[in-house]
Design a protein around this motif. Sequence first.
Motif, PDB file in Angstrom:
ATOM      1  N   THR A 198       0.831  -1.206   0.000  1.00 25.31           N
ATOM      2  CA  THR A 198       0.000   0.000   0.000  1.00 25.31           C
ATOM      3  C   THR A 198       0.864   1.254   0.000  1.00 25.31           C
ATOM      4  O   THR A 198       0.595   2.214  -0.731  1.00 25.31           O
ATOM      5  CB  THR A 198      -0.928   0.007   1.229  1.00 25.31           C
ATOM      6  N   THR A 225      -2.860   7.444  -5.765  1.00 28.82           N
ATOM      7  CA  THR A 225      -3.941   7.344  -4.787  1.00 28.82           C
ATOM      8  C   THR A 225      -5.240   7.712  -5.502  1.00 28.82           C
ATOM      9  O   THR A 225      -5.214   8.429  -6.512  1.00 28.82           O
ATOM     10  CB  THR A 225      -3.726   8.295  -3.589  1.00 28.82           C
ATOM     11  N   SER A 261      -7.584   7.754   0.463  1.00 28.35           N
ATOM     12  CA  SER A 261      -6.324   8.325  -0.024  1.00 28.35           C
ATOM     13  C   SER A 261      -5.437   8.751   1.134  1.00 28.35           C
ATOM     14  O   SER A 261      -4.210   8.585   1.090  1.00 28.35           O
ATOM     15  CB  SER A 261      -6.616   9.523  -0.934  1.00 28.35           C
ATOM     16  N   MET A 307      -3.882   5.587   2.592  1.00 27.47           N
ATOM     17  CA  MET A 307      -2.816   5.075   1.730  1.00 27.47           C
ATOM     18  C   MET A 307      -1.556   5.932   1.846  1.00 27.47           C
ATOM     19  O   MET A 307      -0.437   5.412   1.943  1.00 27.47           O
ATOM     20  CB  MET A 307      -3.289   5.015   0.279  1.00 27.47           C
ATOM     21  N   ALA A 314       0.957   3.922  -2.992  1.00 26.31           N
ATOM     22  CA  ALA A 314       0.625   5.323  -2.671  1.00 26.31           C
ATOM     23  C   ALA A 314       1.738   6.278  -3.057  1.00 26.31           C
ATOM     24  O   ALA A 314       1.501   7.488  -3.192  1.00 26.31           O
ATOM     25  CB  ALA A 314       0.319   5.451  -1.177  1.00 26.31           C
ATOM     26  N   PRO A 358      -4.482  13.352  -1.581  1.00 29.27           N
ATOM     27  CA  PRO A 358      -4.799  13.275  -0.146  1.00 29.27           C
ATOM     28  C   PRO A 358      -5.034  14.635   0.506  1.00 29.27           C
ATOM     29  O   PRO A 358      -5.771  14.710   1.507  1.00 29.27           O
ATOM     30  CB  PRO A 358      -3.569  12.591   0.458  1.00 29.27           C
TER      31      PRO A 358
END
Length: 311
Positions: A38, A46, A79, A82, A42, A50
């Motif tokens: 993950t 994402t 997001s 992640m 990321a 974020p």
Amino acid sequence: MRQRERRQRRGWLAWMQRLWRLSTGRFGILVVLTVGLTALVARFWTPFDPQRVDVAGRWAGPGIPHLLGTDGSGRDILSLLMAGARTTVWVAVGAGAVATVLGLVLATLGALTARWLRESVAVLVDVLIAFPVLLIAMMLSSVWGGSLWVVIVSVGIGFGVNIARVTRPELRRVLHSDFVVAGRAAGLTPFQNLWRHLLPNVAPVFIVQLSWGMAVAVLAEAGLSYLGFGAPPTEPSWGLLLKDLQAYISVHPLSVVWPGLAITVTVLGLNLLGDGLREATDPTLSRRGRGAAAGRDARGDAATPQPAVIS
């Protein structure tokens, strides 16, 4: 030399197979791989930015397109989780590296040097182990301010002395083994003996302690970020996300579940991985467990009344 390397390779392969056969080991490995993958994904992708604020989409429930919903600023929670996994992996690996270097240096000095230096190192370890991670982080943040480096260094120092305390007696035990004495008689330098014989034989104990230390690092990062000593507000972090969402727990309780669940599962996975590593390192534990279970089954079978046979 090649035969010895092949034997070591087969030994590590058998050790990994024992670890995978354990339920705790499998769970820990899967959790670590999931968090690591993950964080890697990321790094490049994402579902949403974020840090993108969408006032019109505040507090959206789980669904399409926001699978886990949004927070009070309209940021996508999935997001953020992640992106926060990158911070978690960075802190866990960084703190593990600091703890490894510090722990091995202190353990080596406390096991392989002159008596006066060994005793001095033992006193130093006892002094350092009395300082909790939070106190070390507060001391460092008062000088350099709150940052991820403060978390990494404070957790590394806090758990490095624990590693040194556990590894030092193991080094002293292996130091008097026949193969170490033979290597010394064959002309190996102390560093060569340390690298070829001592460290490989204490590696299982060290790896177990390191996995538990990384679990402490994940929990410490979340706690210190929650208290303001960890990640800055511009850095995605599970602890910061939990801090931002906990004020709305009575209105939007589901939003708080996701970062708390991520922290809990990651710490649980690392702790169970440590338990699995300990049991895989010492096969007598699993044999004793199987022997006890077999004994209980035998006693149960003997105690169960058998039906009478009528002829």
